[in-house]
Design a protein around this motif. Structure first.
Motif, PDB file in Angstrom:
ATOM      1  N   ALA A  88       4.933   1.257  18.820  1.00  0.00           N
ATOM      2  CA  ALA A  88       3.924   2.325  18.867  1.00  0.00           C
ATOM      3  C   ALA A  88       2.749   1.837  19.712  1.00  0.00           C
ATOM      4  N   TYR A  89       1.814   2.721  20.000  1.00  0.00           N
ATOM      5  CA  TYR A  89       0.568   2.362  20.698  1.00  0.00           C
ATOM      6  C   TYR A  89       0.798   1.602  22.001  1.00  0.00           C
ATOM      7  N   ARG A  90       1.721   2.150  22.798  1.00  0.00           N
ATOM      8  CA  ARG A  90       1.964   1.621  24.143  1.00  0.00           C
ATOM      9  C   ARG A  90       1.940   2.807  25.096  1.00  0.00           C
TER      10      ARG A  90
ATOM     11  N   GLY B 145      -8.764   3.361  17.404  1.00  0.00           N
ATOM     12  CA  GLY B 145      -8.700   3.241  15.948  1.00  0.00           C
ATOM     13  C   GLY B 145      -7.593   2.370  15.387  1.00  0.00           C
ATOM     14  N   MET B 146      -6.418   2.353  16.053  1.00  0.00           N
ATOM     15  CA  MET B 146      -5.236   1.699  15.436  1.00  0.00           C
ATOM     16  C   MET B 146      -5.442   0.241  15.092  1.00  0.00           C
ATOM     17  N   GLY B 147      -6.380  -0.432  15.784  1.00  0.00           N
ATOM     18  CA  GLY B 147      -6.616  -1.851  15.516  1.00  0.00           C
ATOM     19  C   GLY B 147      -7.495  -2.091  14.296  1.00  0.00           C
TER      20      GLY B 147
ATOM     21  N   GLU C 265     -12.484   6.027  17.557  1.00  0.00           N
ATOM     22  CA  GLU C 265     -11.712   7.179  18.034  1.00  0.00           C
ATOM     23  C   GLU C 265     -10.233   6.857  17.941  1.00  0.00           C
ATOM     24  N   CYS C 266      -9.438   7.826  17.524  1.00  0.00           N
ATOM     25  CA  CYS C 266      -7.993   7.631  17.451  1.00  0.00           C
ATOM     26  C   CYS C 266      -7.416   7.652  18.865  1.00  0.00           C
ATOM     27  N   ALA C 267      -6.444   6.757  19.106  1.00  0.00           N
ATOM     28  CA  ALA C 267      -5.817   6.676  20.429  1.00  0.00           C
ATOM     29  C   ALA C 267      -5.076   7.968  20.778  1.00  0.00           C
ATOM     30  N   GLY C 268      -4.741   8.753  19.755  1.00  0.00           N
ATOM     31  CA  GLY C 268      -4.019  10.003  19.991  1.00  0.00           C
ATOM     32  C   GLY C 268      -4.939  11.193  20.208  1.00  0.00           C
TER      33      GLY C 268
ATOM     34  N   LEU D 159     -10.127  11.073  10.165  1.00  0.00           N
ATOM     35  CA  LEU D 159      -9.274  10.313   9.263  1.00  0.00           C
ATOM     36  C   LEU D 159      -7.873  10.228   9.852  1.00  0.00           C
ATOM     37  N   LEU D 160      -7.295   9.047   9.847  1.00  0.00           N
ATOM     38  CA  LEU D 160      -5.893   8.929  10.247  1.00  0.00           C
ATOM     39  C   LEU D 160      -5.220   7.884   9.379  1.00  0.00           C
ATOM     40  N   THR D 161      -4.276   8.333   8.581  1.00  0.00           N
ATOM     41  CA  THR D 161      -3.541   7.461   7.674  1.00  0.00           C
ATOM     42  C   THR D 161      -2.054   7.692   7.905  1.00  0.00           C
TER      43      THR D 161
HETATM   44 MO   LIG Z   1      -5.126   6.457  15.450  1.00  0.00          MO
END
Ligand SMILES: [Mo]
Ligand SMILES: Nc1nc2c(c(=O)[nH]1)N[C@H]1C(S)=C(S)[C@@H](COP(=O)(O)O)O[C@H]1N2
Length: 364
Positions: A227-229, A202-204, A94-97, A48-50
């Motif tokens: 973010a996300y770069r 996941g971010m998309g 999967e979360c990018a982090g 979960l990522l919120t």
């Molecule tokens: Mo994420």
């Protein structure tokens, strides 16, 4: 009482992990690694990522607005969307982090170990059909997806928003999703509607979708252009995070210690098992090392059933007395292979360094 919980190992300074990181980690949980045994992650065990708060949305009042550079703007109810062509896809997200905690210095954010992953059976309708119906203008460049949730990040107040190029938005696997594992989307996973972009981090996969806007220039929103770069310095534009790099994870064998999570495995033959995935190409190879990455041997892969879901792997190990560092690594058909050590970047993204599982095999 003599349980591990009631006999803490003493105290430790929090210098190495901030209060804020712990706060984020308790909100945003990872998969339990033993849940890698399920081909489809049970609801509640999916990571979960919120970024902000889960918004309270009334499905009867909720609508999806589709506008911007389209010939026929539309406002759809959940019923409208559910009466459109229905597809189900098994997709690993999967979360990018994921893996960030291994980076040094550690970027301050959600301190993921390796557990920010899950596989869902996502049901919804292809985005492409809807975009074709509303009709994209000739000057359309990107499609922006806006969530109903808002908050601030680095002082910037915002709705959670991400974009896709028109070409990517029209890919047949991209979908608007209203069910997970045969159930209505749970609130935390984006009820009533979310975007799923198979193969991408996941971010998309924008949750709580409220608006789709077609625009004629690259979207400059915070989550897209800041973010996300992947960058090493704050003043460089960086490379946008997109597809998921390959990763293999192992179900930690044996039994864990409560506090350290170090494992004890009985001597003798044992089967190491796990799952592997890549958003670029099918996983071609998984290797296992039982000596901390010095030597590697091939694991056996299951057949790939779904193009965007993980595959199972297994490896027979003769566990001998001693302390061992078990590792696994995936290589995909494009030749992408997991690195042994993290490659640092400012945001702590795409860290797919190999997992290490410490096990002790006692003398018999
Ligand atoms: Mo994420
Ligand atoms: N609206 C909205 N969508 C969002 C997010 C968010 O905070 N708000 N988080 C994103 C991130 S960073 C990830 S990794 C995935 C996580 O999806 P999950 O919580 O369903 O596993 O959702 C994405 N979609």
């Amino acid at each position: 009482m003599t349980t591990a919980e009631s006999t803490p190992k003493g105290t430790v300074s929090m210098a190495n992990l901030t209060r804020e990181e712990v706060g984020l980690a308790t909100r945003n949980h990872g998969i339990l690694l033993e849940a890698l045994r399920y081909p489809v992650t049970p609801i509640g065990m999916h990571y979960l990522l919120t970024h902000y708060d889960v918004p309270a949305l009334d499905p009867a009042a909720w609508t999806l607005e589709v506008g911007g550079l389209v010939t026929g703007p539309a406002r759809l109810t959940l019923e409208d969307i559910m009466s459109r062509p229905r597809v189900t896809q098994r997709v690993t997200m999967e979360c990018a982090g994921n893996g960030r905690i291994a980076m040094s210095p550690r970027p301050l954010s959600q301190p993921w170990g390796v557990e920010a992953v899950g596989t869902g059976e996502w049901t919804g309708t292809p985005l492409r059909g809807l975009l074709e119906e509303v009709g994209l203008s000739d000057d359309a460049v990107e499609v922006v997806f806006t969530g109903a949730d808002s908050g601030t990040e680095n002082g910037v107040e915002q709705r959670y928003e991400r974009s896709l190029s028109v070409a990517n938005a029209l890919r047949e696997e991209v979908m608007l999703v209203y069910e997970l594992n045969g159930q209505p989307l749970p609130p935390q996973h984006g009820f009533p509607l979310r975007l799923v972009v198979p193969g991408w981090y996941g971010m998309g996969n924008v949750k709580w979708l409220s608006r789709i806007t077609v625009v004629d220039e690259p979207f400059q929103g915070y989550q897209q252009s800041h973010a996300y770069r992947i960058r090493r310095h704050a003043d460089e534009p960086g490379i946008p995070v997109s597809r998921i790099r390959p990763r293999a994870l192992m179900i930690p064998p044996g039994i864990p210690d409560f506090y350290t999570r170090e494992r004890t495995v009985a001597a003798g033959p044992t089967t190491l098992q796990g799952r592997a995935w890549s958003g670029f190409a099918p996983v071609e190879r998984v290797e296992v090392s039982t000596d901390n990455g010095m030597t590697w041997a091939d694991a056996v892969l299951e057949a790939q059933r779904d193009p965007y879901a993980w595959v199972g792997w297994s490896y027979g190990w003769q566990a001998q007395a001693g302390r061992h560092q078990l590792c696994c690594r995936a290589t995909d058909a494009d030749g992408n292979r997991q690195p042994l050590h993290p490659e640092w970047n400012l945001g702590g993204f795409e860290c797919n360094a190999v997992q290490r599982v410490v096990v002790t095999v006692p003398e018999r």
